[in-house]
Design a protein around this motif. Structure first.
Motif, PDB file in Angstrom:
ATOM      1  N   ASP A 291     -16.541  -2.919  47.462  1.00  0.00           N
ATOM      2  CA  ASP A 291     -17.942  -3.102  47.003  1.00  0.00           C
ATOM      3  C   ASP A 291     -17.910  -2.964  45.297  1.00  0.00           C
ATOM      4  O   ASP A 291     -17.716  -2.322  44.588  1.00  0.00           O
ATOM      5  N   ARG A 319     -15.167  -1.588  61.708  1.00  0.00           N
ATOM      6  CA  ARG A 319     -16.560  -2.121  61.093  1.00  0.00           C
ATOM      7  C   ARG A 319     -17.258  -0.913  60.416  1.00  0.00           C
ATOM      8  O   ARG A 319     -17.935  -1.515  59.490  1.00  0.00           O
ATOM      9  N   GLU A 322     -15.565  -0.508  56.781  1.00  0.00           N
ATOM     10  CA  GLU A 322     -15.716  -1.328  56.094  1.00  0.00           C
ATOM     11  C   GLU A 322     -17.145  -1.346  55.475  1.00  0.00           C
ATOM     12  O   GLU A 322     -17.413  -1.976  54.319  1.00  0.00           O
ATOM     13  N   ALA A 323     -18.169  -1.038  56.373  1.00  0.00           N
ATOM     14  CA  ALA A 323     -19.562  -1.021  55.990  1.00  0.00           C
ATOM     15  C   ALA A 323     -19.959   0.095  55.144  1.00  0.00           C
ATOM     16  O   ALA A 323     -20.879   0.032  54.355  1.00  0.00           O
ATOM     17  N   HIS A 324     -19.528   1.229  55.713  1.00  0.00           N
ATOM     18  CA  HIS A 324     -20.098   2.642  54.990  1.00  0.00           C
ATOM     19  C   HIS A 324     -19.243   3.476  54.235  1.00  0.00           C
ATOM     20  O   HIS A 324     -20.031   4.515  53.852  1.00  0.00           O
TER      21      HIS A 324
END
Length: 406
Positions: A291, A319, A322-324
């Motif tokens: 990020d 997943r 990777e997103a949170h």
């Protein structure tokens, strides 16, 4: 250029050349022989008359009607004789047969030995050859023989040779076409065998090939067909064996290797190098979250009733992280993943460009191998992360994942 055209270009001119050379040799040899024959005939007639003039009183002998008739009768047996006379030292001519020279005087000088002059053309356009022979008392004999008959025969021979050369060219043309057609036909058979291999159709028998080279080519093509069929059969056998041996665990392990490959990237101002060791469990995973100038890495193992279920949990966990992972507190995300995906043995790190860190190892290994990885990374601070992780792949036994951050 086709084979047929190549044969025509090569064979026909070769036949014409050979036939033309042979015809030229025959023609010039026959002409030289004919000219030598004429020369010998003219010299023989002149020498015979010279011998007669040496042994007889010329005036008395020619005045004798019997001798004169005998001389004229003998002259008729000389083929092509057109003129025969004796020349006295004072230029007087004794005409024995044929026509006298124009003007009644001979243009020839007395020779020292029997000789034949080159062929000449008279005022009427006829070719003549002249033989000269010295006689006693300063006399000499002149015998002239018509050469047209010989040249007529040479013209007939030339026409015959031209016909033979043309016939040789025709024979060469026919042979070239026959040979080219035979070769083309057998090459077409070879092409048909190759096409049969391509389409997996029945191939023709090699007994139809008569030329040794094309027969060898056909045998090679058939061997290629057998080799291809054998290779395909072995491939089908191997696929069948793999199908028989394939189960859920093997399929999950094969997909797991594709889903979690080795990775070398830049994230959050640090180099990240990840390698798999051995065959990690189907539920093992790694997740790299990025990020902006922040990044985080998580490794863990998800539980599942079957290998496929564990692999599905691992993909879902990857997943999710990777997103949170970088949303809020990382500890909270770790706790949520443990509850949602049955993840345990979690190892993780977060960093940013504002808070750089020293080189470190993150691993999903047994404690002993994890400790060895930490020690090795601590001693190799100046080595690139990708090189360190390659060394760890050779030093550690696994199975699992190891990552180097630096």
């Amino acid at each position: 250029m086709s084979i047929r055209r190549t044969f025509l270009i090569l064979v026909v001119p070769l036949f014409l050349l050979l036939a033309g050379v042979n015809a030229g040799l025959v023609y010039f040899w026959e002409r030289a022989e004919a000219e030598r024959g004429l020369e010998a005939q003219a010299i023989a007639a002149a020498v015979t008359v010279a011998a007669f003039a040496d042994t007889h009183e010329l005036g008395a002998a020619l005045a004798d009607p019997v001798r004169d008739a005998g001389i004229k009768a003998a002259a008729k047996h000389v083929t092509g004789l057109t003129s025969l006379y004796i020349v006295d030292p004072d230029g007087r001519l004794w005409q024995l047969a044929g026509n006298p020279p124009p003007g009644g005087r001979t243009p020839f000088a007395r020779p020292t030995r029997p000789t034949a002059l080159p062929i000449e053309i008279d005022t009427h356009g006829h070719r003549r050859i002249t033989g000269l022979a010295p006689a006693a008392g300063g006399r000499f004999v002149v015998a002239r023989i018509d050469a047209e008959v010989v040249f007529d025969r040479m013209e007939n021979l030339l026409r015959l040779l031209v016909v033979l050369v043309a016939g040789a060219g025709l024979v060469g043309l026919v042979l070239a076409l026959v040979i080219a057609r035979r070769i083309v036909r057998e090459l077409a058979g070879s092409n048909a065998m190759i096409e049969a291999i391509r389409t997996d159709a029945p191939a023709a028998d090699i007994d139809g090939f008569k030329i040794r080279e094309t027969r060898d080519l056909a045998l090679a093509v058939r061997l290629m067909r057998t080799s291809v069929q054998g290779r395909l059969a072995r491939g089908r056998h191997e696929l069948a064996r793999r199908d028989r041996e394939r189960d859920e665990a093997a399929s999950s392990a094969a997909f797991h290797e594709t889903a979690f490959p080795a990775l070398t990237v830049e994230a959050g101002g640090a180099a990240v190098a990840i390698r798999r060791l051995g065959r990690p469990p189907a539920g093992s995973f790694y997740a790299l979250a990025r990020d902006g100038d922040r990044a985080g890495l998580v490794m863990g193992v998800c539980a599942g009733e079957t290998p496929a279920a564990a692999l599905a949990q691992a993909l879902a966990a990857q997943r999710y992280f990777e997103a949170h992972l970088l949303d809020g507190n990382a500890q909270d995300r770790i706790a949520e993943a443990k509850a949602a995906f049955g993840a345990d043995r979690l190892a993780w790190r977060t960093w940013s460009t504002a808070e750089p860190m020293a080189a470190a190892a993150v691993s999903l290994l047994d404690p002993e191998d994890a400790a060895r990885a930490e020690v090795y990374v601590g001693r190799a601070q100046s080595v690139a992360a990708a090189d360190i992780v390659e060394d760890l792949g050779a030093l550690l036994n696994g199975p699992g994942f190891v990552a180097v951050l630096g």
